[in-house]
Design an enzyme around this catalytic site. Structure first.
Site, PDB file in Angstrom:
ATOM      1  N   HIS A   5     141.339 -61.355  28.661  1.00 30.29           N
ATOM      2  CA  HIS A   5     142.415 -61.896  27.826  1.00 30.29           C
ATOM      3  C   HIS A   5     142.180 -61.460  26.382  1.00 30.29           C
ATOM      4  O   HIS A   5     141.033 -61.340  25.949  1.00 30.29           O
ATOM      5  CB  HIS A   5     142.434 -63.426  27.922  1.00 30.29           C
ATOM      6  CG  HIS A   5     143.623 -64.033  27.252  1.00 30.29           C
ATOM      7  ND1 HIS A   5     143.643 -64.320  25.914  1.00 30.29           N
ATOM      8  CD2 HIS A   5     144.852 -64.357  27.733  1.00 30.29           C
ATOM      9  CE1 HIS A   5     144.833 -64.806  25.596  1.00 30.29           C
ATOM     10  NE2 HIS A   5     145.589 -64.838  26.680  1.00 30.29           N
TER      11      HIS A   5
ATOM     12  N   GLU B 256     149.783 -57.814  28.110  1.00 35.33           N
ATOM     13  CA  GLU B 256     150.000 -58.788  27.048  1.00 35.33           C
ATOM     14  C   GLU B 256     149.810 -58.115  25.690  1.00 35.33           C
ATOM     15  O   GLU B 256     148.685 -58.009  25.199  1.00 35.33           O
ATOM     16  CB  GLU B 256     148.997 -59.939  27.171  1.00 35.33           C
ATOM     17  CG  GLU B 256     149.138 -60.723  28.456  1.00 35.33           C
ATOM     18  CD  GLU B 256     148.696 -62.172  28.267  1.00 35.33           C
ATOM     19  OE1 GLU B 256     149.530 -63.062  28.520  1.00 35.33           O
ATOM     20  OE2 GLU B 256     147.556 -62.412  27.848  1.00 35.33           O
TER      21      GLU B 256
ATOM     22  N   GLY C 115     151.365 -65.952  21.412  1.00 29.41           N
ATOM     23  CA  GLY C 115     151.359 -67.137  20.563  1.00 29.41           C
ATOM     24  C   GLY C 115     152.092 -66.948  19.241  1.00 29.41           C
ATOM     25  O   GLY C 115     151.978 -67.779  18.344  1.00 29.41           O
TER      26      GLY C 115
ATOM     27  N   SER D 158     154.526 -64.893  24.481  1.00 33.55           N
ATOM     28  CA  SER D 158     155.696 -65.679  24.073  1.00 33.55           C
ATOM     29  C   SER D 158     156.818 -65.701  25.112  1.00 33.55           C
ATOM     30  O   SER D 158     158.002 -65.667  24.753  1.00 33.55           O
ATOM     31  CB  SER D 158     156.213 -65.196  22.706  1.00 33.55           C
ATOM     32  OG  SER D 158     155.197 -65.365  21.718  1.00 33.55           O
TER      33      SER D 158
ATOM     34  N   ASN E 155     148.593 -70.273  31.574  1.00 32.12           N
ATOM     35  CA  ASN E 155     147.278 -70.226  30.921  1.00 32.12           C
ATOM     36  C   ASN E 155     147.229 -71.352  29.893  1.00 32.12           C
ATOM     37  O   ASN E 155     147.767 -71.225  28.802  1.00 32.12           O
ATOM     38  CB  ASN E 155     147.109 -68.854  30.250  1.00 32.12           C
ATOM     39  CG  ASN E 155     145.780 -68.714  29.535  1.00 32.12           C
ATOM     40  OD1 ASN E 155     144.908 -69.584  29.633  1.00 32.12           O
ATOM     41  ND2 ASN E 155     145.615 -67.616  28.814  1.00 32.12           N
TER      42      ASN E 155
ATOM     43  N   LYS F  95     144.704 -72.554  28.311  1.00 33.60           N
ATOM     44  CA  LYS F  95     143.677 -72.408  27.262  1.00 33.60           C
ATOM     45  C   LYS F  95     142.896 -73.715  27.117  1.00 33.60           C
ATOM     46  O   LYS F  95     142.442 -74.249  28.109  1.00 33.60           O
ATOM     47  CB  LYS F  95     144.333 -71.929  25.966  1.00 33.60           C
ATOM     48  CG  LYS F  95     145.169 -70.679  26.248  1.00 33.60           C
ATOM     49  CD  LYS F  95     145.664 -69.965  25.046  1.00 33.60           C
ATOM     50  CE  LYS F  95     146.506 -68.781  25.502  1.00 33.60           C
ATOM     51  NZ  LYS F  95     147.131 -68.068  24.408  1.00 33.60           N
TER      52      LYS F  95
ATOM     53  N   GLU G 292     142.231 -62.915  23.669  1.00 32.73           N
ATOM     54  CA  GLU G 292     141.368 -63.790  22.862  1.00 32.73           C
ATOM     55  C   GLU G 292     139.893 -63.554  23.182  1.00 32.73           C
ATOM     56  O   GLU G 292     139.025 -63.801  22.358  1.00 32.73           O
ATOM     57  CB  GLU G 292     141.792 -65.254  23.045  1.00 32.73           C
ATOM     58  CG  GLU G 292     143.091 -65.521  22.270  1.00 32.73           C
ATOM     59  CD  GLU G 292     143.953 -66.651  22.798  1.00 32.73           C
ATOM     60  OE1 GLU G 292     143.476 -67.457  23.612  1.00 32.73           O
ATOM     61  OE2 GLU G 292     145.130 -66.719  22.398  1.00 32.73           O
TER      62      GLU G 292
HETATM   63  P1  PGA Z   1     151.789 -67.300  24.803  1.00 31.26           P
HETATM   64  O1  PGA Z   1     150.332 -66.876  25.361  1.00 31.26           O
HETATM   65  O2  PGA Z   1     152.696 -67.410  25.998  1.00 31.26           O
HETATM   66  O3  PGA Z   1     151.536 -68.623  24.129  1.00 31.26           O
HETATM   67  O4  PGA Z   1     152.220 -66.225  23.868  1.00 31.26           O
HETATM   68  C1  PGA Z   1     150.180 -65.918  26.381  1.00 31.26           C
HETATM   69  C2  PGA Z   1     148.731 -65.778  26.720  1.00 31.26           C
HETATM   70  O5  PGA Z   1     147.884 -65.995  25.828  1.00 31.26           O
HETATM   71  O6  PGA Z   1     148.363 -65.454  27.873  1.00 31.26           O
END
Ligand code: PGA
Length: 238
Positions: A81, A153, A159, A198, A10, A12, A83
């Site tokens: 997601h 997640e 993140g 992560s 992903n 982003k 976000e």
């Molecule tokens: P990350 O993000 O691996 O940077 O923690 C995962 C995601 O947002 O799907």
């Protein structure tokens, strides 16, 4: 029942068209040893076309990071997601409408679920995730549900550099599988449950060794081809 691992990147809002195209060079070179796993990249919208062209014939899927519930058109799509849920304020009901739209249009959706840190601290993580699943799958028959990929997640792990331990991930993945069994019987065994939050080359092997961890949805560590390839390599059965 054996499920092929799916390793989903992903990106982003990161990577230009030039960077996305460069990424494909080492990835193509690594593909012969990654054939036992499925790979998918979710670039920003303006890279979708260039990346799909660069990956033509490789079997690596290119997907969209979101969709609207009116007619749309990539091969895979991320839905719900964290976000979108927590920054853009999407409710479980909006997520459910998008999921139905994706399935109606023949897309493969990756439905993201996961709890906030406050919800985990209060011991409510399973209830929160089950509620997300209940609303999302509410109208879906088993044959349709079989086409969904789920990504667990935990929001506190996205993140942040703080990953769920393999034990915590498996505990939630097992609960998700049990919920799917309760609703859909044996179809539950066909549905892939990815872990996201992560994921890095050094924690991927421990996570993928768990029974119900069927791949990853990777943010930060998917931006560098070497680290994406290393994570995918960790998912190749030995
Ligand atoms: P990350 O993000 O691996 O940077 O923690 C995962 C995601 O947002 O799907």
């Amino acid at each position: 029942m054996s499920r092929r691992s799916l390793i989903a990147a992903n990106w982003k809002m990161n990577h230009t068209v030039a960077k996305a195209t460069e990424f494909v060079v080492p990835l193509r070179a690594a593909l012969p040893r990654l054939t036992p796993v499925d790979l998918a990249i979710f670039p920003s919208f303006f890279c979708v076309h260039a990346l799909a062209e660069a990956l033509k014939g490789t079997g690596v899927a290119v997907g969209a990071q979101d969709l609207h519930w009116e007619t749309s058109g990539a091969t895979m799509v991320l839905i719900g997601h964290s976000e979108r849920r927590h920054v853009m304020g999407e409710s479980n009901e909006i997520v459910a409408r998008k999921l139905s739209a994706a399935l109606r249009d023949g897309l493969v959706p990756i439905l993201c679920v996961g709890e906030l840190l406050s919800e985990r601290d209060a011991g409510n993580e399973t209830t929160v995730v089950e509620k997300q699943l209940e609303t999302a799958f509410h109208t879906l028959a088993a044959a349709v549900a079989a086409g969904v990929v789920i990504a667990y997640e935990p929001v506190w792990a996205i993140g942040t550099g703080r990953t769920a331990s393999p034990h915590d991930a498996e505990s939630m993945h097992g609960s998700v599988r049990a919920w799917l069994h309760g609703r859909y019987g044996d179809v539950a065994d066909e549905i892939r449950i990815l872990y996201g939050g992560s994921v890095k080359p050094d924690n991927a092997a421990g996570l993928i060794a768990e029974r119900n961890v069927d791949g990853f949805l990777i943010g930060g560590a998917s931006l560098d081809p070497a680290s994406y390839i290393a994570i995918a390599g960790a998912a190749v059965p030995r």
